[in-house]
Design an enzyme around this catalytic site. Structure first.
Site, PDB file in Angstrom:
ATOM      1  N   HIS A  18     -84.342 -82.866 -31.502  1.00  0.00           N
ATOM      2  CA  HIS A  18     -83.476 -83.308 -30.946  1.00  0.00           C
ATOM      3  C   HIS A  18     -83.147 -83.686 -29.853  1.00  0.00           C
ATOM      4  O   HIS A  18     -81.962 -83.807 -29.409  1.00  0.00           O
ATOM      5  CB  HIS A  18     -82.600 -81.799 -31.234  1.00  0.00           C
ATOM      6  CG  HIS A  18     -81.861 -82.428 -32.994  1.00  0.00           C
ATOM      7  ND1 HIS A  18     -83.246 -81.346 -33.455  1.00  0.00           N
ATOM      8  CD2 HIS A  18     -81.054 -81.722 -33.315  1.00  0.00           C
ATOM      9  CE1 HIS A  18     -82.914 -81.201 -35.079  1.00  0.00           C
ATOM     10  NE2 HIS A  18     -81.540 -81.266 -34.834  1.00  0.00           N
ATOM     11  N   ALA A  20     -83.406 -86.799 -27.237  1.00  0.00           N
ATOM     12  CA  ALA A  20     -83.305 -87.996 -27.226  1.00  0.00           C
ATOM     13  C   ALA A  20     -84.670 -88.646 -26.398  1.00  0.00           C
ATOM     14  O   ALA A  20     -85.027 -89.893 -27.034  1.00  0.00           O
ATOM     15  CB  ALA A  20     -81.768 -89.205 -27.269  1.00  0.00           C
ATOM     16  N   GLY A  21     -84.545 -88.315 -25.575  1.00  0.00           N
ATOM     17  CA  GLY A  21     -85.547 -88.930 -24.812  1.00  0.00           C
ATOM     18  C   GLY A  21     -86.763 -88.554 -25.457  1.00  0.00           C
ATOM     19  O   GLY A  21     -87.378 -89.091 -24.466  1.00  0.00           O
ATOM     20  N   LYS A  22     -87.226 -87.838 -25.722  1.00  0.00           N
ATOM     21  CA  LYS A  22     -88.457 -87.509 -26.279  1.00  0.00           C
ATOM     22  C   LYS A  22     -88.996 -88.493 -27.785  1.00  0.00           C
ATOM     23  O   LYS A  22     -90.171 -88.796 -27.957  1.00  0.00           O
ATOM     24  CB  LYS A  22     -88.699 -86.265 -26.813  1.00  0.00           C
ATOM     25  CG  LYS A  22     -90.233 -85.772 -26.892  1.00  0.00           C
ATOM     26  CD  LYS A  22     -90.080 -84.329 -27.410  1.00  0.00           C
ATOM     27  CE  LYS A  22     -90.210 -83.423 -25.948  1.00  0.00           C
ATOM     28  NZ  LYS A  22     -90.503 -81.869 -27.077  1.00  0.00           N
ATOM     29  N   ASP A  78     -94.655 -79.432 -28.968  1.00  0.00           N
ATOM     30  CA  ASP A  78     -94.757 -78.863 -28.212  1.00  0.00           C
ATOM     31  C   ASP A  78     -95.015 -78.791 -26.372  1.00  0.00           C
ATOM     32  O   ASP A  78     -96.587 -78.917 -26.890  1.00  0.00           O
ATOM     33  CB  ASP A  78     -94.260 -77.546 -28.787  1.00  0.00           C
ATOM     34  CG  ASP A  78     -94.194 -76.574 -27.754  1.00  0.00           C
ATOM     35  OD1 ASP A  78     -92.711 -76.160 -27.915  1.00  0.00           O
ATOM     36  OD2 ASP A  78     -94.495 -75.401 -27.587  1.00  0.00           O
ATOM     37  N   SER A  79     -94.433 -78.988 -25.419  1.00  0.00           N
ATOM     38  CA  SER A  79     -94.948 -79.452 -24.590  1.00  0.00           C
ATOM     39  C   SER A  79     -94.168 -78.285 -23.200  1.00  0.00           C
ATOM     40  O   SER A  79     -93.389 -77.664 -23.536  1.00  0.00           O
ATOM     41  CB  SER A  79     -94.637 -80.727 -23.838  1.00  0.00           C
ATOM     42  OG  SER A  79     -93.263 -81.117 -24.049  1.00  0.00           O
ATOM     43  N   TYR A 166     -88.398 -82.214 -16.419  1.00  0.00           N
ATOM     44  CA  TYR A 166     -89.067 -81.384 -15.158  1.00  0.00           C
ATOM     45  C   TYR A 166     -89.707 -82.531 -14.243  1.00  0.00           C
ATOM     46  O   TYR A 166     -90.591 -82.734 -13.346  1.00  0.00           O
ATOM     47  CB  TYR A 166     -90.109 -79.985 -14.869  1.00  0.00           C
ATOM     48  CG  TYR A 166     -89.655 -78.839 -15.224  1.00  0.00           C
ATOM     49  CD1 TYR A 166     -89.347 -78.715 -15.017  1.00  0.00           C
ATOM     50  CD2 TYR A 166     -89.464 -79.011 -16.696  1.00  0.00           C
ATOM     51  CE1 TYR A 166     -88.416 -76.798 -15.225  1.00  0.00           C
ATOM     52  CE2 TYR A 166     -89.017 -77.704 -17.875  1.00  0.00           C
ATOM     53  CZ  TYR A 166     -88.671 -76.887 -16.352  1.00  0.00           C
ATOM     54  OH  TYR A 166     -87.781 -75.711 -16.789  1.00  0.00           O
ATOM     55  N   LYS A 187     -96.552 -94.294 -16.786  1.00  0.00           N
ATOM     56  CA  LYS A 187     -96.837 -92.595 -17.126  1.00  0.00           C
ATOM     57  C   LYS A 187     -97.425 -92.696 -18.273  1.00  0.00           C
ATOM     58  O   LYS A 187     -98.244 -92.010 -17.980  1.00  0.00           O
ATOM     59  CB  LYS A 187     -95.233 -92.250 -17.357  1.00  0.00           C
ATOM     60  CG  LYS A 187     -95.439 -90.911 -17.511  1.00  0.00           C
ATOM     61  CD  LYS A 187     -93.839 -90.298 -18.192  1.00  0.00           C
ATOM     62  CE  LYS A 187     -93.887 -89.346 -18.500  1.00  0.00           C
ATOM     63  NZ  LYS A 187     -92.722 -89.139 -18.844  1.00  0.00           N
ATOM     64  N   ARG A 200     -98.208 -86.330 -22.698  1.00  0.00           N
ATOM     65  CA  ARG A 200     -97.967 -86.874 -23.933  1.00  0.00           C
ATOM     66  C   ARG A 200     -98.924 -88.074 -24.984  1.00  0.00           C
ATOM     67  O   ARG A 200     -99.389 -87.871 -25.161  1.00  0.00           O
ATOM     68  CB  ARG A 200     -96.140 -86.576 -23.982  1.00  0.00           C
ATOM     69  CG  ARG A 200     -96.118 -87.132 -25.315  1.00  0.00           C
ATOM     70  CD  ARG A 200     -94.289 -87.455 -25.553  1.00  0.00           C
ATOM     71  NE  ARG A 200     -94.078 -85.312 -25.238  1.00  0.00           N
ATOM     72  CZ  ARG A 200     -92.794 -85.033 -24.270  1.00  0.00           C
ATOM     73  NH1 ARG A 200     -92.668 -86.193 -23.263  1.00  0.00           N
ATOM     74  NH2 ARG A 200     -92.608 -83.847 -24.186  1.00  0.00           N
TER      75      ARG A 200
END
Length: 214
Positions: A18, A20-22, A78-79, A166, A187, A200
């Site tokens: 849920h 949005a950034g991911k 999951d990070s 972070y 990145k 990721r």
């Protein structure tokens, strides 16, 4: 026999998040492969309780819940941030440190306070890693796991407005800027045959090598 985990162009995936950034990061990563990515949030799917004690356990919980609810192939990430001086914390509780509603400025402050309480002032005392586990799950319950790690040092105060979570306090090894100061293309820094820079991106590279066409 066709590999059920093969992700051909046009394949529809539900990302079990849920956040949005991911979702934006994964859409950027998957764009070259012609995959159609939606999210659990966009489909209004419930969020399962993350009761696992490892990244793998939580990734599996989220991926299988989304795959079953949407009856689609699902991908969960999951990070977390693991800080050496804090015994690996916040680890699987990385998001929890941000509270409800999520406030990552508060989370970064909490990590910094914990480091200061430990007297961790020099770069060698502030080593950390971002860890990512991807779980690709089918509605029938089968899954595959892919993992990636990015090592670095924590800085203070936070630097940069890019990324999320972070990122503004994490400076990856070999760089003098944080993930929060780094554009997405740098990145991710992924291409066929490369491992990528972020945790990721590195987990994603392993998934691509196994499941995608390029």
């Amino acid at each position: 026999m066709t590999d059920p985990f093969h992700l051909a162009p046009g394949t529809q995936l539900v990302l079990a998040t849920h956040n949005a950034g991911k979702l934006k990061e994964f859409r950027d990563l998957f764009e070259p492969f012609g995959l159609e990515l939606t999210s659990a949030g966009e489909l209004d799917l419930p969020e399962p309780e993350e009761t696992g004690t490892t990244f793998v356990e939580n990734a599996r919980l989220k991926a299988h819940a989304a795959a079953k609810a949407a009856d689609m192939i699902a991908l969960a990430d999951d990070s977390g941030l693991c800080v050496d001086a804090l015994g690996g914390d916040p680890g699987v509780y990385t998001a929890d440190w941000a509270g409800v509603p999520r406030d990552f400025k508060r989370a970064m402050r909490r990590v910094e306070d914990a480091l200061q309480a430990k007297g961790a002032a020099t770069p060698s005392e502030r080593k950390a890693s971002f860890n990512a586990t991807l779980c690709l799950a089918l509605p029938d319950g089968a899954d595959r796991i892919f993992e990636g790690v990015a090592k670095g040092t924590l800085v203070w105060p936070p630097r940069g407005e890019l990324g999320f979570g972070y990122d503004p306090v994490f400076m990856p090894e070999g760089y003098d800027i944080t993930f929060g100061e780094m554009p997405a293309e740098a990145k991710h820094s992924w291409a066929p045959g490369q491992t990528g820079l972020s945790h990721r991106a590195r987990a994603f590279a392993a998934l691509v090598e196994a499941c995608c066409e390029f």
